[in-house]
Design a protein around this motif. Structure first.
Motif, PDB file in Angstrom:
ATOM      1  N   LEU A   1       7.926   4.063  -8.670  1.00  0.00           N
ATOM      2  CA  LEU A   1       8.965   5.021  -8.272  1.00  0.00           C
ATOM      3  C   LEU A   1       9.014   5.170  -6.750  1.00  0.00           C
ATOM      4  CD1 LEU A   1       8.442   7.752 -11.008  1.00  0.00           C
ATOM      5  CD2 LEU A   1      10.444   6.263 -10.763  1.00  0.00           C
ATOM      6  N   VAL A   2       7.842   5.202  -6.114  1.00  0.00           N
ATOM      7  CA  VAL A   2       7.816   5.276  -4.650  1.00  0.00           C
ATOM      8  C   VAL A   2       8.440   4.029  -4.050  1.00  0.00           C
ATOM      9  CG1 VAL A   2       6.320   5.356  -2.619  1.00  0.00           C
ATOM     10  CG2 VAL A   2       5.810   6.793  -4.572  1.00  0.00           C
ATOM     11  N   ALA A   3       8.169   2.894  -4.676  1.00  0.00           N
ATOM     12  CA  ALA A   3       8.699   1.622  -4.157  1.00  0.00           C
ATOM     13  C   ALA A   3      10.192   1.492  -4.376  1.00  0.00           C
ATOM     14  CB  ALA A   3       7.980   0.449  -4.826  1.00  0.00           C
TER      15      ALA A   3
ATOM     16  N   ALA B   1       4.454  -4.005  -6.616  1.00  0.00           N
ATOM     17  CA  ALA B   1       5.231  -2.933  -7.237  1.00  0.00           C
ATOM     18  C   ALA B   1       6.507  -3.492  -7.841  1.00  0.00           C
ATOM     19  CB  ALA B   1       5.564  -1.868  -6.189  1.00  0.00           C
ATOM     20  N   ALA B   2       6.969  -2.840  -8.899  1.00  0.00           N
ATOM     21  CA  ALA B   2       8.258  -3.165  -9.507  1.00  0.00           C
ATOM     22  C   ALA B   2       9.174  -1.977  -9.254  1.00  0.00           C
ATOM     23  CB  ALA B   2       8.099  -3.415 -11.005  1.00  0.00           C
ATOM     24  N   PRO B   3       9.952  -2.005  -8.158  1.00  0.00           N
ATOM     25  CA  PRO B   3      10.741  -0.832  -7.777  1.00  0.00           C
ATOM     26  C   PRO B   3      11.549  -0.247  -8.929  1.00  0.00           C
ATOM     27  CG  PRO B   3      10.872  -2.523  -6.090  1.00  0.00           C
ATOM     28  CD  PRO B   3      10.172  -3.147  -7.257  1.00  0.00           C
ATOM     29  N   ALA B   4      11.376   1.050  -9.154  1.00  0.00           N
ATOM     30  CA  ALA B   4      11.999   1.701 -10.305  1.00  0.00           C
ATOM     31  C   ALA B   4      13.074   2.683  -9.843  1.00  0.00           C
ATOM     32  CB  ALA B   4      10.947   2.440 -11.123  1.00  0.00           C
ATOM     33  N   PRO B   5      14.265   2.634 -10.459  1.00  0.00           N
ATOM     34  CA  PRO B   5      15.326   3.597 -10.159  1.00  0.00           C
ATOM     35  C   PRO B   5      15.324   4.727 -11.180  1.00  0.00           C
ATOM     36  CG  PRO B   5      16.230   1.808 -11.425  1.00  0.00           C
ATOM     37  CD  PRO B   5      14.745   1.545 -11.320  1.00  0.00           C
ATOM     38  N   GLY B   6      16.168   5.724 -10.946  1.00  0.00           N
ATOM     39  CA  GLY B   6      16.412   6.759 -11.943  1.00  0.00           C
ATOM     40  C   GLY B   6      15.307   7.782 -12.067  1.00  0.00           C
ATOM     41  N   ARG B   7      15.560   8.791 -12.915  1.00  0.00           N
ATOM     42  CA  ARG B   7      14.594   9.854 -13.177  1.00  0.00           C
ATOM     43  C   ARG B   7      13.818   9.494 -14.433  1.00  0.00           C
ATOM     44  NH1 ARG B   7      15.540  14.873 -10.879  1.00  0.00           N
ATOM     45  NH2 ARG B   7      15.131  16.045 -12.790  1.00  0.00           N
TER      46      ARG B   7
ATOM     47  N   ASN C   1       0.848  -1.185   0.000  1.00  0.00           N
ATOM     48  CA  ASN C   1       0.000   0.000   0.000  1.00  0.00           C
ATOM     49  C   ASN C   1       0.886   1.238   0.000  1.00  0.00           C
ATOM     50  OD1 ASN C   1       0.321   1.108   2.786  1.00  0.00           O
ATOM     51  ND2 ASN C   1      -0.615  -0.829   3.384  1.00  0.00           N
ATOM     52  N   PHE C   2       0.318   2.322  -0.471  1.00  0.00           N
ATOM     53  CA  PHE C   2       1.089   3.535  -0.705  1.00  0.00           C
ATOM     54  C   PHE C   2       1.706   4.111   0.572  1.00  0.00           C
ATOM     55  CE2 PHE C   2       1.368   8.138  -1.238  1.00  0.00           C
ATOM     56  CZ  PHE C   2       2.212   8.211  -2.329  1.00  0.00           C
TER      57      PHE C   2
ATOM     58  N   ALA D   1       0.342   6.027 -15.640  1.00  0.00           N
ATOM     59  CA  ALA D   1       1.069   6.986 -14.807  1.00  0.00           C
ATOM     60  C   ALA D   1       0.952   6.626 -13.330  1.00  0.00           C
ATOM     61  CB  ALA D   1       0.542   8.394 -15.056  1.00  0.00           C
ATOM     62  N   ARG D   2      -0.195   6.123 -12.918  1.00  0.00           N
ATOM     63  CA  ARG D   2      -0.351   5.715 -11.514  1.00  0.00           C
ATOM     64  C   ARG D   2       0.548   4.524 -11.196  1.00  0.00           C
ATOM     65  NH1 ARG D   2      -6.138   5.930 -12.580  1.00  0.00           N
ATOM     66  NH2 ARG D   2      -6.320   3.745 -11.966  1.00  0.00           N
ATOM     67  N   GLU D   3       0.652   3.600 -12.128  1.00  0.00           N
ATOM     68  CA  GLU D   3       1.545   2.459 -11.912  1.00  0.00           C
ATOM     69  C   GLU D   3       3.003   2.920 -11.834  1.00  0.00           C
ATOM     70  OE1 GLU D   3       0.718  -0.273 -15.050  1.00  0.00           O
ATOM     71  OE2 GLU D   3      -1.172  -0.959 -14.161  1.00  0.00           O
ATOM     72  N   LEU D   4       3.360   3.888 -12.683  1.00  0.00           N
ATOM     73  CA  LEU D   4       4.718   4.428 -12.647  1.00  0.00           C
ATOM     74  C   LEU D   4       4.991   5.094 -11.304  1.00  0.00           C
ATOM     75  CD1 LEU D   4       7.412   5.271 -13.934  1.00  0.00           C
ATOM     76  CD2 LEU D   4       6.214   7.248 -14.923  1.00  0.00           C
ATOM     77  N   LEU D   5       4.030   5.876 -10.814  1.00  0.00           N
ATOM     78  CA  LEU D   5       4.201   6.534  -9.514  1.00  0.00           C
ATOM     79  C   LEU D   5       4.404   5.503  -8.414  1.00  0.00           C
ATOM     80  CD1 LEU D   5       4.099   9.198  -7.865  1.00  0.00           C
ATOM     81  CD2 LEU D   5       1.641   8.810  -7.615  1.00  0.00           C
TER      82      LEU D   5
END
Length: 199
Positions: free
Chosen positions: A184-186, A159-165, A3-4, A177-181
């Motif tokens: 990125l948080v994860a 979630a699939a933890p994402a690095p970088g900008r 959860n967020f 976009a919600r999935e990307l957010l």
């Protein structure tokens, strides 16, 4: 499952000062950058506004009709924290609250509450008075608490933890976009949003 609030709390522990949302407006030249800590503060204030001011409960529906803007990810995070469902743009489901930008500030869709955002720098209030049935986000957010305690946060799946900008002009309310957010948080990444002219 995740959860967020849990994901955001973990980011706050590990890199609170890292930029998390950076917004560029190609029309006005505005640049806004939110660190993880600042983003979390905006999310808490906005979630408190949705729950305490607008009396939303877990399971209620929030419709985001903002242009691409840094407030988009804030509202998404606030909705997830408060247990709200975000309306699909193609759905005819009646939302409990509709969040709009300045171009729609005088429109009052049938049913539900309307929360209008000026999209001015620092999310300030509208210069003019809004219709009685439209709430001014810029007027309401400063008085909200800096801490939000979730009662029933939205489960976001794996979630699939994402690095970088990540640079994007996607509408933050859209599902990709919600999935990307979420990812990125994860992870350890940050979001770079590019929008058009905010009036």
């Amino acid at each position: 499952m995740s959860n967020f609030p849990d994901l955001l709390a973990r980011r706050l522990r590990h890199d609170p000062g890292q930029p998390f949302v950076t917004y560029y407006d190609d029309g006005t030249g505005e640049r806004t950058e939110l660190s993880v800590t600042t983003y979390a503060n905006w999310v808490a204030k906005t979630a408190n506004l949705l729950v305490d001011e607008l009396m939303l409960n877990p399971g209620d529906v929030l419709a985001l009709r903002l242009p691409t803007h840094w407030l988009g990810p804030v509202f998404v995070g606030a909705a997830w924290s408060a247990g709200l469902r975000i309306a699909d743009g193609a759905s005819d489901e009646r939302p409990d609250v509709v969040v709009v930008g300045p171009d729609a500030r005088t429109q009052t869709p049938a049913g539900g509450e309307v929360l209008a955002c000026s999209l001015a720098p620092f999310a300030t209030r509208f210069a003019e008075q809004l219709p009685e049935d439209v709430h001014d986000f810029g007027l309401l957010w400063p008085g909200q608490g800096d801490v939000f305690v979730p009662v029933e946060a939205v489960e976001l799946g794996d979630a699939a933890p994402a690095p970088g900008r990540v640079l994007t002009d996607l509408d933050p309310a859209d599902e990709p976009a919600r999935e990307l957010l979420r990812d990125l948080v994860a992870g350890t990444g940050s979001l770079v949003l590019v929008g058009g002219t905010a009036t």
